[in-house]
Design an enzyme around this catalytic site. Structure first.
Site, PDB file in Angstrom:
ATOM      1  N   ASN A  85     -56.854  20.204  24.031  1.00 51.91           N
ATOM      2  CA  ASN A  85     -57.562  20.947  22.989  1.00 51.91           C
ATOM      3  C   ASN A  85     -59.043  20.606  22.947  1.00 51.91           C
ATOM      4  OD1 ASN A  85     -57.926  22.285  20.241  1.00 51.91           O
ATOM      5  ND2 ASN A  85     -58.317  20.148  19.675  1.00 51.91           N
ATOM      6  N   HIS A 118     -54.178  23.149  16.802  1.00 53.24           N
ATOM      7  CA  HIS A 118     -55.622  23.409  16.844  1.00 53.24           C
ATOM      8  C   HIS A 118     -56.013  24.321  17.990  1.00 53.24           C
ATOM      9  CE1 HIS A 118     -55.966  20.502  13.630  1.00 53.24           C
ATOM     10  NE2 HIS A 118     -55.047  19.825  14.287  1.00 53.24           N
ATOM     11  N   ASP A 173     -50.693  17.991  22.894  1.00 53.69           N
ATOM     12  CA  ASP A 173     -51.358  17.341  21.771  1.00 53.69           C
ATOM     13  C   ASP A 173     -52.169  18.361  20.974  1.00 53.69           C
ATOM     14  OD1 ASP A 173     -52.402  14.779  20.453  1.00 53.69           O
ATOM     15  OD2 ASP A 173     -54.281  15.696  21.117  1.00 53.69           O
ATOM     16  N   ASN A 183     -43.345   8.785  14.827  1.00 55.71           N
ATOM     17  CA  ASN A 183     -44.096   8.909  16.078  1.00 55.71           C
ATOM     18  C   ASN A 183     -45.262   7.929  16.063  1.00 55.71           C
ATOM     19  OD1 ASN A 183     -46.203  10.105  14.639  1.00 55.71           O
ATOM     20  ND2 ASN A 183     -46.332  11.911  15.930  1.00 55.71           N
ATOM     21  N   ASP A 216     -64.464  20.578  20.754  1.00 58.74           N
ATOM     22  CA  ASP A 216     -63.395  21.567  20.875  1.00 58.74           C
ATOM     23  C   ASP A 216     -63.617  22.508  22.061  1.00 58.74           C
ATOM     24  OD1 ASP A 216     -61.012  22.103  19.271  1.00 58.74           O
ATOM     25  OD2 ASP A 216     -61.820  24.136  19.094  1.00 58.74           O
ATOM     26  N   ARG A 263     -58.464  26.108  14.256  1.00 50.86           N
ATOM     27  CA  ARG A 263     -58.411  26.316  15.706  1.00 50.86           C
ATOM     28  C   ARG A 263     -59.769  26.345  16.396  1.00 50.86           C
ATOM     29  NH1 ARG A 263     -53.693  30.362  14.333  1.00 50.86           N
ATOM     30  NH2 ARG A 263     -51.885  29.105  14.926  1.00 50.86           N
ATOM     31  N   ARG A 289     -36.113  12.601  20.335  1.00 51.49           N
ATOM     32  CA  ARG A 289     -37.017  11.629  20.963  1.00 51.49           C
ATOM     33  C   ARG A 289     -36.953  10.318  20.187  1.00 51.49           C
ATOM     34  NH1 ARG A 289     -43.138  13.267  20.698  1.00 51.49           N
ATOM     35  NH2 ARG A 289     -42.779  12.718  18.505  1.00 51.49           N
ATOM     36  N   GLU A 305     -47.304  19.854  19.652  1.00 49.37           N
ATOM     37  CA  GLU A 305     -47.518  19.077  18.427  1.00 49.37           C
ATOM     38  C   GLU A 305     -48.120  19.985  17.360  1.00 49.37           C
ATOM     39  OE1 GLU A 305     -49.867  15.614  16.127  1.00 49.37           O
ATOM     40  OE2 GLU A 305     -50.822  16.893  17.599  1.00 49.37           O
ATOM     41  N   ARG A 355     -45.933  17.261  26.358  1.00 47.65           N
ATOM     42  CA  ARG A 355     -46.205  17.331  24.925  1.00 47.65           C
ATOM     43  C   ARG A 355     -47.621  17.888  24.839  1.00 47.65           C
ATOM     44  NH1 ARG A 355     -49.712  14.227  21.486  1.00 47.65           N
ATOM     45  NH2 ARG A 355     -49.031  14.188  19.323  1.00 47.65           N
TER      46      ARG A 355
HETATM   47  C1  AAO Z   1     -60.892   8.792  16.158  1.00 46.91           C
HETATM   48  C2  AAO Z   1     -61.379   8.208  14.849  1.00 46.91           C
HETATM   49  C3  AAO Z   1     -62.124   9.265  14.046  1.00 46.91           C
HETATM   50  C4  AAO Z   1     -63.262   9.834  14.893  1.00 46.91           C
HETATM   51  C5  AAO Z   1     -62.701  10.387  16.185  1.00 46.91           C
HETATM   52  C6  AAO Z   1     -63.765  10.915  17.131  1.00 46.91           C
HETATM   53  O1  AAO Z   1     -60.261   7.719  14.102  1.00 46.91           O
HETATM   54  O2  AAO Z   1     -62.643   8.664  12.865  1.00 46.91           O
HETATM   55  O3  AAO Z   1     -63.890  10.885  14.199  1.00 46.91           O
HETATM   56  O4  AAO Z   1     -61.977   9.346  16.864  1.00 46.91           O
HETATM   57  O5  AAO Z   1     -64.645   9.904  17.471  1.00 46.91           O
HETATM   58  C7  AAO Z   1     -55.936  10.123  17.373  1.00 46.91           C
HETATM   59  C8  AAO Z   1     -56.183   9.375  16.069  1.00 46.91           C
HETATM   60  C9  AAO Z   1     -57.530   9.717  15.472  1.00 46.91           C
HETATM   61  C10 AAO Z   1     -58.633   9.528  16.503  1.00 46.91           C
HETATM   62  C11 AAO Z   1     -58.310  10.478  17.651  1.00 46.91           C
HETATM   63  C12 AAO Z   1     -59.355  10.433  18.765  1.00 46.91           C
HETATM   64  O6  AAO Z   1     -55.155   9.677  15.145  1.00 46.91           O
HETATM   65  O7  AAO Z   1     -57.771   8.833  14.367  1.00 46.91           O
HETATM   66  O8  AAO Z   1     -59.905   9.820  15.947  1.00 46.91           O
HETATM   67  O9  AAO Z   1     -57.050  10.055  18.239  1.00 46.91           O
HETATM   68  O10 AAO Z   1     -59.539   9.145  19.215  1.00 46.91           O
HETATM   69  C13 AAO Z   1     -54.085  16.136  12.517  1.00 46.91           C
HETATM   70  C14 AAO Z   1     -53.785  17.010  13.731  1.00 46.91           C
HETATM   71  C15 AAO Z   1     -52.853  16.356  14.731  1.00 46.91           C
HETATM   72  C16 AAO Z   1     -53.280  14.923  15.053  1.00 46.91           C
HETATM   73  C17 AAO Z   1     -53.362  14.168  13.738  1.00 46.91           C
HETATM   74  C18 AAO Z   1     -53.784  12.715  13.939  1.00 46.91           C
HETATM   75  O11 AAO Z   1     -53.243  18.248  13.316  1.00 46.91           O
HETATM   76  O12 AAO Z   1     -52.900  17.125  15.911  1.00 46.91           O
HETATM   77  O13 AAO Z   1     -54.339  14.795  12.889  1.00 46.91           O
HETATM   78  N1  AAO Z   1     -52.370  14.284  16.032  1.00 46.91           N
HETATM   79  C19 AAO Z   1     -52.716  14.242  17.469  1.00 46.91           C
HETATM   80  C20 AAO Z   1     -52.358  12.909  18.094  1.00 46.91           C
HETATM   81  C21 AAO Z   1     -53.274  11.834  17.567  1.00 46.91           C
HETATM   82  C22 AAO Z   1     -54.709  12.124  18.001  1.00 46.91           C
HETATM   83  C23 AAO Z   1     -55.022  13.550  18.051  1.00 46.91           C
HETATM   84  C24 AAO Z   1     -54.117  14.545  17.775  1.00 46.91           C
HETATM   85  C25 AAO Z   1     -56.342  13.939  18.588  1.00 46.91           C
HETATM   86  O14 AAO Z   1     -51.018  12.633  17.897  1.00 46.91           O
HETATM   87  O15 AAO Z   1     -52.876  10.551  17.980  1.00 46.91           O
HETATM   88  O16 AAO Z   1     -55.632  11.484  17.089  1.00 46.91           O
HETATM   89  O17 AAO Z   1     -56.162  14.030  20.003  1.00 46.91           O
HETATM   90  C26 AAO Z   1     -52.752  17.265   7.565  1.00 46.91           C
HETATM   91  C27 AAO Z   1     -52.551  18.329   8.612  1.00 46.91           C
HETATM   92  C28 AAO Z   1     -52.291  17.763   9.975  1.00 46.91           C
HETATM   93  C29 AAO Z   1     -53.328  16.720  10.326  1.00 46.91           C
HETATM   94  C30 AAO Z   1     -53.306  15.631   9.228  1.00 46.91           C
HETATM   95  C31 AAO Z   1     -54.293  14.506   9.499  1.00 46.91           C
HETATM   96  O18 AAO Z   1     -51.495  16.647   7.280  1.00 46.91           O
HETATM   97  O19 AAO Z   1     -51.472  19.132   8.264  1.00 46.91           O
HETATM   98  O20 AAO Z   1     -52.360  18.801  10.919  1.00 46.91           O
HETATM   99  O21 AAO Z   1     -53.005  16.128  11.592  1.00 46.91           O
HETATM  100  O22 AAO Z   1     -53.635  16.260   7.998  1.00 46.91           O
HETATM  101  O23 AAO Z   1     -55.595  15.009   9.530  1.00 46.91           O
HETATM  102  C32 AAO Z   1     -49.607  15.586   3.735  1.00 46.91           C
HETATM  103  C33 AAO Z   1     -49.563  17.037   4.180  1.00 46.91           C
HETATM  104  C34 AAO Z   1     -49.860  17.129   5.672  1.00 46.91           C
HETATM  105  C35 AAO Z   1     -51.189  16.525   5.897  1.00 46.91           C
HETATM  106  C36 AAO Z   1     -51.131  15.066   5.473  1.00 46.91           C
HETATM  107  C37 AAO Z   1     -52.426  14.307   5.700  1.00 46.91           C
HETATM  108  O24 AAO Z   1     -48.540  14.854   4.321  1.00 46.91           O
HETATM  109  O25 AAO Z   1     -48.286  17.563   3.899  1.00 46.91           O
HETATM  110  O26 AAO Z   1     -49.819  18.460   6.116  1.00 46.91           O
HETATM  111  O27 AAO Z   1     -50.832  14.987   4.088  1.00 46.91           O
HETATM  112  O28 AAO Z   1     -53.450  14.878   4.928  1.00 46.91           O
END
Ligand code: AAO
Length: 508
Positions: free
Chosen positions: A115, A213, A209, A310, A179, A170, A349, A245, A207
């Protein structure tokens, strides 16, 4: 002829939902942050013999090296190029792993970060796992190559702030990550080249990732460019298994169903809801799981990739919330994983983690960034202790007897219907899988004693939770099933593991 064409068309469009595991292998394990050399050895010495279907590996492509904080696990979600060169190993080691795992019937699934590239705030330079140059400032990623034309800045050059706006989710940046413009054929081709390199090496699927988005149509266009799987290990015409994901807990603009045309989706409601039930929060009870699955508002079973936790939500990243169970809550965790592996819903998984020093401040773990066990940044090997557990800080949940034996239970129960449900109206439940397997769980604060219909043929069975069947003997509890399929079960509420599982292959 027409019929054959129709059949092959259905075959083709259904292919991406099938995990391409060997016959009779029904689950995969995420060996989070493991080195390729350790995974290859684990396939041969453990996963193959124990019936695991495959391994989800950490992103294998070159990423940013982050030194502040020091080498966090999440640096691997900041791509610099598509060279196979990371802390887990180089291209040669990756190929060796895929070959050796496939040769013992264990598939490899790659975590594909397509992405975006790295965060916009990283300085220009060669601080990357293979030394490739990149400059986030002018969007230059030399080793792909990508330039400013290949990113979405013209549509949005800021952060995602509103998850109720699908365009933002997105087109804007997730956590500042640059992006990619996936509508461009050039970008699609670069990504497909990367994935085809992996397919040619012999991986069985991906998977995707941050699929939420990406526009579903852009993903489809990339998938259409993918080769069939390598015929050295897969029947000709096999397509890569795809699980996207997509976090859809409800209440946002994007629904996971929009992605069904591309493959399966990660069902985040599964772990969030199951965790709430096993913790007995909000008045939930195990007996309510009688209609678990679609009945609970989960996506159709054949579109779901399911998991208890996870790599994100076990440390407060991503979504799922406080109810998520992890190895830190071992007793409840084993029950939840046991339930998942016994229940026919979804493709399962199992998580396999490393330990880190948790440090909660105001309810948040400030050490949620800590990377895998390492010496000056180099990932430590997974060592194996005399008792078959792992050393060097690796948790290896997949080697816990209760979990490993439930992986085998799921294989034995494959294709059998959900049957013989029983509950006490509270937190004592039981169910079977046709005439092949049966599980009883006591999550009440009192003991369980019940005579239940198991559906199994008469005989003495070994409970694979308290022990193992070894050389025809049982090191755990024995269960007598009588000629009418009934058996007496007793489970103390203070048992180390308050559940019992028996199946056709644990018959003595
Ligand atoms: C790091 C630093 C950041 C910096 C960035 C760039 O931490 O501060 O800005 O580098 O320098 C992982 C880490 C990130 C890291 C990133 C890159 O988790 O901390 O950033 O690597 O190094 C969203 C996405 C989902 C994503 C998830 C973490 O939709 O795709 O955030 N997961 C994947 C991977 C993950 C990875 C990435 C993507 C990026 O598995 O390991 O990040 O490649 C809502 C939304 C979700 C959203 C969450 C969190 O969730 O629905 O879509 O996930 O927020 O933002 C309730 C709600 C629920 C909500 C949740 C949290 O439960 O029901 O919907 O509250 O608000």
């Amino acid at each position: 002829m027409k019929f054959l064409l129709l059949l092959s068309a259905i075959g083709l469009c259904w292919a991406q939902y099938s995990p391409n595991t060997q016959q009779g292998r029904t689950s995969i394990v995420h060996l989070f942050e493991w080195r390729w050399a350790d995974i290859a050895a684990e396939c041969e010495r453990y996963l193959g013999p124990k019936g695991f279907g495959g391994v989800q590996v950490s992103p294998p492509n070159e990423n940013v090296v982050i030194n502040n904080p020091y080498r966090p696990w999440w640096e691997r979600y900041q791509p610099v190029s598509y060279k196979l060169c990371t802390r887990s190993g180089n291209e040669g080691e990756f190929k060796d792993m895929v070959t050796r795992c496939n040769n013992v019937g264990v598939r490899i699934y790659v975590d594909a970060v397509i992405n975006h590239m790295c965060g916009s705030g990283n300085p220009a330079g060669t601080s990357s796992t293979c030394g490739s140059y990149y400059n986030p400032g002018n969007r230059e990623f030399k080793a792909v190559p990508y330039s400013s034309y290949d990113f979405n800045d013209n549509k949005c050059n800021g952060e995602i702030s509103n998850y109720n706006d699908a365009n933002q989710v997105r087109n804007c940046r997730l956590s500042g990550l640059l992006d990619l413009a996936l509508e461009k054929d050039y970008v699609r081709t670069k990504i497909a080249d990367y994935m085809n390199n992996l397919i040619n090496i012999g991986v069985a699927g991906f998977r995707l990732d941050a699929a939420k988005h990406m526009w579903p149509g852009d993903i489809k266009a990339i998938l259409n460019k993918l080769n069939n799987l390598n015929t050295k290990w897969f029947s000709s015409g096999s397509r890569a298994f795809i699980f996207q994901e997509v976090i859809d807990l409800g209440g946002e603009a994007i629904k996971s169903s929009e992605y069904f045309g591309n493959g399966r989706v990660t069902e985040f409601k599964y772990g969030a809801k199951l965790g709430t039930v096993v913790r007995k929060w909000n008045g939930e009870k195990l007996s309510y799981l009688k209609n678990w699955g679609e009945g609970w508002g989960l996506v159709p079973s054949d579109r779901a990739l399911v998991f208890v936790d996870n790599h994100d939500n076990q440390r407060g990243h991503g979504a799922g919330g406080a109810s998520i169970l992890t190895f830190w809550d071992a007793r409840m965790y084993k029950m939840a994983v046991g339930f998942m592996l016994a229940h026919p819903y979804g493709f399962a998984r199992v998580m396999s983690s490393y330990r880190w020093d948790r440090n909660f401040q105001n309810g948040k773990d400030v050490n949620d960034w800590i990377g895998p066990p390492n010496n000056n940044g180099a990932t430590k090997p997974v060592t194996i202790n005399a008792d078959t557990t792992c050393g060097n800080g690796w948790v290896c949940e997949h080697r816990w007897r209760q979990i490993r034996n439930m992986v085998a239970f799921r294989n034995v129960a494959d294709g059998q219907p959900f049957s013989n449900w029983w509950d006490n109206g509270s937190n004592q439940v039981a169910f079977g899988r046709g005439n092949r397997a049966f599980i009883v769980i006591n999550n009440d604060d009192r003991s369980l004693s019940a005579n239940l219909q198991t559906g199994l043929p008469a005989g003495t069975y070994c409970d694979v939770i308290s022990g193992d069947k070894v050389n025809g003997n049982c090191s755990g509890i024995k269960i007598q099933v009588s000629g009418d399929g009934r058996a007496q079960f007793s489970i103390s509420n203070s048992a180390e593991d308050p559940f019992i599982a028996i199946h056709a292959e644990s018959k003595l």
